[in-house]
Design a protein around this motif. Structure first.
Motif, PDB file in Angstrom:
ATOM      1  N   GLY A 116       0.785  -1.224   0.000  1.00  0.00           N
ATOM      2  CA  GLY A 116       0.000   0.000   0.000  1.00  0.00           C
ATOM      3  C   GLY A 116       0.815   1.272   0.000  1.00  0.00           C
ATOM      4  N   ARG A 117       2.144   1.174   0.058  1.00  0.00           N
ATOM      5  CA  ARG A 117       2.999   2.352   0.085  1.00  0.00           C
ATOM      6  C   ARG A 117       3.433   2.735  -1.318  1.00  0.00           C
ATOM      7  NH1 ARG A 117       5.676   3.551   4.650  1.00  0.00           N
ATOM      8  NH2 ARG A 117       6.100   5.485   3.518  1.00  0.00           N
ATOM      9  N   LEU A 118       3.471   4.039  -1.574  1.00  0.00           N
ATOM     10  CA  LEU A 118       3.969   4.563  -2.840  1.00  0.00           C
ATOM     11  C   LEU A 118       5.474   4.780  -2.732  1.00  0.00           C
ATOM     12  CD1 LEU A 118       1.062   7.079  -3.570  1.00  0.00           C
ATOM     13  CD2 LEU A 118       1.338   4.756  -4.446  1.00  0.00           C
ATOM     14  N   ARG A 119       6.097   5.144  -3.867  1.00  0.00           N
ATOM     15  CA  ARG A 119       7.556   5.175  -3.908  1.00  0.00           C
ATOM     16  C   ARG A 119       8.151   6.374  -3.183  1.00  0.00           C
ATOM     17  NH1 ARG A 119      11.515   2.526  -6.777  1.00  0.00           N
ATOM     18  NH2 ARG A 119       9.953   1.325  -7.906  1.00  0.00           N
ATOM     19  N   GLY A 120       7.390   7.422  -3.015  1.00  0.00           N
ATOM     20  CA  GLY A 120       7.943   8.612  -2.371  1.00  0.00           C
ATOM     21  C   GLY A 120       8.567   9.582  -3.343  1.00  0.00           C
ATOM     22  N   LEU A 121       8.270   9.435  -4.632  1.00  0.00           N
ATOM     23  CA  LEU A 121       8.770  10.326  -5.678  1.00  0.00           C
ATOM     24  C   LEU A 121       7.610  10.796  -6.534  1.00  0.00           C
ATOM     25  CD1 LEU A 121      11.905   8.321  -6.912  1.00  0.00           C
ATOM     26  CD2 LEU A 121      11.930  10.362  -5.471  1.00  0.00           C
ATOM     27  N   ARG A 122       7.636  12.061  -6.931  1.00  0.00           N
ATOM     28  CA  ARG A 122       6.661  12.570  -7.896  1.00  0.00           C
ATOM     29  C   ARG A 122       7.404  12.970  -9.160  1.00  0.00           C
ATOM     30  NH1 ARG A 122       7.045  15.886  -3.441  1.00  0.00           N
ATOM     31  NH2 ARG A 122       7.440  18.132  -3.680  1.00  0.00           N
ATOM     32  N   TRP A 123       6.709  12.883 -10.277  1.00  0.00           N
ATOM     33  CA  TRP A 123       7.328  13.023 -11.593  1.00  0.00           C
ATOM     34  C   TRP A 123       6.737  14.244 -12.290  1.00  0.00           C
ATOM     35  CZ3 TRP A 123       6.248   9.234 -16.208  1.00  0.00           C
ATOM     36  CH2 TRP A 123       7.206   9.424 -17.212  1.00  0.00           C
ATOM     37  N   ILE A 124       7.581  15.193 -12.624  1.00  0.00           N
ATOM     38  CA  ILE A 124       7.165  16.359 -13.416  1.00  0.00           C
ATOM     39  C   ILE A 124       7.705  16.124 -14.820  1.00  0.00           C
ATOM     40  CG2 ILE A 124       7.014  18.865 -13.456  1.00  0.00           C
ATOM     41  CD1 ILE A 124       6.269  17.538 -10.757  1.00  0.00           C
ATOM     42  N   ALA A 125       6.816  15.941 -15.790  1.00  0.00           N
ATOM     43  CA  ALA A 125       7.212  15.566 -17.150  1.00  0.00           C
ATOM     44  C   ALA A 125       6.600  16.538 -18.147  1.00  0.00           C
ATOM     45  CB  ALA A 125       6.759  14.144 -17.462  1.00  0.00           C
ATOM     46  N   THR A 126       7.419  17.087 -19.027  1.00  0.00           N
ATOM     47  CA  THR A 126       6.925  18.020 -20.041  1.00  0.00           C
ATOM     48  C   THR A 126       6.594  17.281 -21.329  1.00  0.00           C
ATOM     49  OG1 THR A 126       9.142  18.447 -20.913  1.00  0.00           O
ATOM     50  CG2 THR A 126       8.370  19.843 -19.090  1.00  0.00           C
ATOM     51  N   ALA A 127       5.849  17.951 -22.187  1.00  0.00           N
ATOM     52  CA  ALA A 127       5.508  17.415 -23.509  1.00  0.00           C
ATOM     53  C   ALA A 127       5.446  18.574 -24.483  1.00  0.00           C
ATOM     54  CB  ALA A 127       4.173  16.677 -23.470  1.00  0.00           C
ATOM     55  N   LEU A 128       5.727  18.299 -25.741  1.00  0.00           N
ATOM     56  CA  LEU A 128       5.722  19.342 -26.767  1.00  0.00           C
ATOM     57  C   LEU A 128       4.362  19.506 -27.411  1.00  0.00           C
ATOM     58  CD1 LEU A 128       9.150  18.446 -28.355  1.00  0.00           C
ATOM     59  CD2 LEU A 128       8.611  20.579 -27.169  1.00  0.00           C
ATOM     60  N   ARG A 129       3.516  18.509 -27.259  1.00  0.00           N
ATOM     61  CA  ARG A 129       2.182  18.570 -27.878  1.00  0.00           C
ATOM     62  C   ARG A 129       1.259  17.628 -27.140  1.00  0.00           C
ATOM     63  NH1 ARG A 129       5.606  15.780 -31.194  1.00  0.00           N
ATOM     64  NH2 ARG A 129       6.150  17.690 -32.259  1.00  0.00           N
ATOM     65  N   GLY A 130      -0.022  17.693 -27.513  1.00  0.00           N
ATOM     66  CA  GLY A 130      -1.012  16.796 -26.931  1.00  0.00           C
ATOM     67  C   GLY A 130      -1.874  17.473 -25.901  1.00  0.00           C
ATOM     68  N   ASP A 131      -2.960  16.763 -25.531  1.00  0.00           N
ATOM     69  CA  ASP A 131      -3.892  17.280 -24.533  1.00  0.00           C
ATOM     70  C   ASP A 131      -3.757  16.584 -23.185  1.00  0.00           C
ATOM     71  OD1 ASP A 131      -5.079  19.077 -26.332  1.00  0.00           O
ATOM     72  OD2 ASP A 131      -6.353  17.489 -27.154  1.00  0.00           O
ATOM     73  N   GLY A 132      -2.914  15.536 -23.135  1.00  0.00           N
ATOM     74  CA  GLY A 132      -2.763  14.812 -21.884  1.00  0.00           C
ATOM     75  C   GLY A 132      -1.645  13.799 -21.995  1.00  0.00           C
ATOM     76  N   PRO A 133      -1.323  13.138 -20.901  1.00  0.00           N
ATOM     77  CA  PRO A 133      -0.197  12.201 -20.892  1.00  0.00           C
ATOM     78  C   PRO A 133      -0.418  11.023 -21.833  1.00  0.00           C
ATOM     79  CG  PRO A 133      -1.477  12.000 -18.885  1.00  0.00           C
ATOM     80  CD  PRO A 133      -1.995  13.208 -19.590  1.00  0.00           C
ATOM     81  N   HIS A 134       0.668  10.532 -22.398  1.00  0.00           N
ATOM     82  CA  HIS A 134       0.633   9.362 -23.273  1.00  0.00           C
ATOM     83  C   HIS A 134       0.452   8.101 -22.423  1.00  0.00           C
ATOM     84  CE1 HIS A 134       2.238   6.311 -26.112  1.00  0.00           C
ATOM     85  NE2 HIS A 134       1.747   7.131 -27.029  1.00  0.00           N
ATOM     86  N   ARG A 135      -0.030   7.036 -23.074  1.00  0.00           N
ATOM     87  CA  ARG A 135      -0.226   5.783 -22.343  1.00  0.00           C
ATOM     88  C   ARG A 135       1.079   5.278 -21.729  1.00  0.00           C
ATOM     89  NH1 ARG A 135      -4.137   1.679 -22.327  1.00  0.00           N
ATOM     90  NH2 ARG A 135      -3.328  -0.363 -21.734  1.00  0.00           N
ATOM     91  N   ASP A 136       2.206   5.508 -22.408  1.00  0.00           N
ATOM     92  CA  ASP A 136       3.496   5.078 -21.840  1.00  0.00           C
ATOM     93  C   ASP A 136       3.797   5.814 -20.541  1.00  0.00           C
ATOM     94  OD1 ASP A 136       3.863   3.323 -23.915  1.00  0.00           O
ATOM     95  OD2 ASP A 136       5.217   4.622 -25.046  1.00  0.00           O
ATOM     96  N   ASP A 137       3.378   7.082 -20.450  1.00  0.00           N
ATOM     97  CA  ASP A 137       3.560   7.829 -19.205  1.00  0.00           C
ATOM     98  C   ASP A 137       2.741   7.203 -18.076  1.00  0.00           C
ATOM     99  OD1 ASP A 137       5.108   9.564 -20.701  1.00  0.00           O
ATOM    100  OD2 ASP A 137       3.463  10.976 -21.042  1.00  0.00           O
ATOM    101  N   LEU A 138       1.505   6.810 -18.403  1.00  0.00           N
ATOM    102  CA  LEU A 138       0.646   6.194 -17.388  1.00  0.00           C
ATOM    103  C   LEU A 138       1.207   4.838 -16.963  1.00  0.00           C
ATOM    104  CD1 LEU A 138      -2.879   7.015 -18.900  1.00  0.00           C
ATOM    105  CD2 LEU A 138      -1.470   8.380 -17.352  1.00  0.00           C
TER     106      LEU A 138
END
Length: 564
Positions: free
Chosen positions: A87-109
């Motif tokens: 039930g524990r998460l890794r303790g890291l958050r990810w800030i990721a940029t993109a050049l286009r699109g309306d939302g994260p890619h499936r690979d990001d998810l």
């Protein structure tokens, strides 16, 4: 911790690399996902490079990793594979940029779920347009589609400052989801991955039974119908992500696959899942190791386990040096610590296998001697064979009062047992119970258990026990016959016994179907029905294939495992 950017750095100028490394100096304000300055600097780097850029931030607000991708993809850096508590998460958050699109890619998810990150903040930095950010969080679910929640588009200044509280709530939700599937002490939790072209439900049911017999608590299943499984990881990327999401929600420790994996496939799948992976062969070996009680049975299990593990020693020294320095093109070079340890491990395993095989050869010689003495004394041998969990041991106990273990599980009894009984005609016969079969038994396993299976080859009559209540009874019978043929036991007379007739709604309707498998099958219940008819049939079959002799059975011809 190295403050160096990683990823797609080819073609970057020294000044651009220094600008990326300055991101390590940024710190997220307390309570916020990322500071506005950091987000704007990431967007500036993205526009200048024409590549996606991402950073990982720990719960203290420090930047721990800076990663550069290409215009479309941004893979996560290699993170420590050590698992956190259920039930524990890794303790890291990810800030990721993109050049286009309306939302994260499936690979990001996929990466978010696999790495168990606290949160993904996706930021679009295209041209001179205003920055658009979307928060992506995890929730307990059984598949990728339900395990991620993508928030609405926001400006960076609209991001909330309650990040710490939200992470605490998320971990509490995952902890509750994991706690909902309580397991007994010492029981391991597992997920099942069933891949195939057909009969997925049958394969799923058998894999679940095997996992239960091995002591696993099954927390979920993923089925994938594929004509050609992925050669690298067996499963497609989507199903891998589903397993990651399911593992996060259930606290599962292991993924069990319904087929035999090549060593490279197993390593790749473990890397993709960040979980332990067992294939069907290893699972059967685990069950056998738990069930073996006699010396011969333990020897055979250990040989099979070592043969299985030997090719999987490849790469175990990957954390050590592999090749040392030296002059010349290969001459004079020395092997590193990792390569040396790998070779030592291999030699040790091979020596142990050789030693065990010598002991098994002695066991086989003893078995051959005993079988020759039986033949000299004209004692007919009736061997019970059949698919696992069809009631062989229960029937064997009714026939001989042997008291071997009988339970409603796969491979409840593993060690062979030989007992004597007087038949209705007055003659004596030996009855041998043996390990149950399953379809597609690995060749290494069959070879290791040849000392046990030799008892079948010396039998005068095979009592083939089948489960009449099993909807796949016809396939099970043919699978056993195929395995016996592969072992070279062809031409031994067979009497088909359709057990568990008490579980049939209409036994009379089943009998004509059973006659398609054998001319005169016996329909009975090993727990409720009488044995007179079966014993009469056995007597008649032996009359045709074995001479009639009435004599006392010597104690040294009957043993606990039939092999000593």
């Amino acid at each position: 911790m190295s403050e160096r950017a990683s990823g797609n750095l080819s073609g970057l100028k020294p000044s651009e690399l220094r600008a990326l490394e300055r991101l390590f100096r940024r710190r997220a304000p307390r309570g916020s996902i990322a500071g506005h300055e950091l987000i704007h600097e990431l967007a500036e780097r993205t526009r200048a490079l024409g590549r996606r850029v991402g950073v990982l931030i720990n719960r203290s607000g420090l930047v721990t990793h800076v990663q550069v991708g290409d215009a479309k993809q941004l893979p996560l850096p290699d993170l420590a594979s050590k698992r956190r508590g259920a039930g524990r998460l890794r303790g890291l958050r990810w800030i990721a940029t993109a050049l286009r699109g309306d939302g994260p890619h499936r690979d990001d998810l996929n990466a978010l779920v696999r790495a168990r990150l606290d949160l993904l903040l996706w930021v679009r930095a295209s041209g001179d347009e205003p920055l658009v950010a979307r928060e992506v969080t995890l929730v307990p679910a059984e598949a990728l589609e339900g395990s991620v929640v993508v928030g609405p588009p926001l400006a960076p200044q609209q991001l909330a400052d309650d990040f710490a509280e939200r992470v605490a709530e998320l971990e509490a939700a995952f902890g509750d989801a994991v706690g909902a599937g309580q397991r007994t002490e010492g029981e391991r939790s597992a997920l099942l991955a069933v891949v195939g072209e057909r009969d997925l439900e049958e394969a799923r049911a058998e894999l679940r039974s095997l996992a239960t017999a091995a002591g696993f608590a099954v927390r979920g299943e993923v089925l994938q119908r594929r004509e050609r499984p992925n050669p690298r990881t067996l499963l497609g990327r989507g199903k891998v992500a589903d397993l990651c999401a399911l593992a996060l929600s259930t606290g599962a420790e292991v993924v069990i696959v319904n087929t035999e994996l090549a060593p490279r496939q197993q390593a790749a799948l473990e890397d993709a899942l960040a979980l332990g992976v067992l294939d069907r062969t290893k699972l059967i070996l685990d069950v056998f190791a738990q069930r073996a009680r006699t010396h011969a049975g333990k020897l055979q299990v250990e040989v099979a386990q070592l043969r299985y593990s030997l090719p999987r020693l490849v790469g175990r020294g990957g954390d050590f040096s592999r090749v040392g320095g030296g002059k010349g093109a290969g001459f004079g070079r020395t092997k590193g610590a990792g390569e040396t340890k790998l070779e030592v491990d291999r030699r040790r395993v091979r020596r142990r296998i050789h030693s065990l095989e010598q002991e098994l050869a002695k066991v086989r010689r003893q078995g051959d001697l005993r079988r020759r003495r039986r033949a000299k004394n004209a004692l007919p041998l009736v061997a019970l064979v059949g698919y696992t969990n069809v009631g062989k041991s229960t029937l064997f106990n009714r026939l001989t009062d042997a008291g071997v273990r009988a339970a409603d599980m796969l491979f409840a009894s593993l060690d062979p047992t030989v007992r004597a009984r007087r038949l209705p005609s007055g003659r004596r016969a030996l009855f041998a119970d043996s390990v149950g079969f399953v379809r597609d038994l690995p060749a290494n396993l069959l070879e290791a258990f040849r000392a046990t299976l030799d008892e079948i080859g010396s039998a005068d009559l095979l009592l083939h026990v089948a489960d009449a209540s099993d909807p796949h009874v016809f396939e099970r019978v043919e699978a056993v016959r195929t395995l016996l043929g592969g072992l070279g036991h062809v031409g031994v007379p067979e009497l088909l016994v359709c057990n568990k007739q008490d579980l049939l709604s209409d036994p009379g309707a089943f009998l004509p179907l059973a006659r398609t498998l054998a001319p005169e099958p016996v329909l009975m219940s090993a727990t409720e029905g009488g044995l007179d008819a079966l014993l009469a049939r056995i007597d008649a079959e032996l009359e045709r294939c074995a001479p009639e002799v009435d004599m006392t059975v010597s104690e040294d011809l009957v043993s606990e495992d039939g092999l000593q």
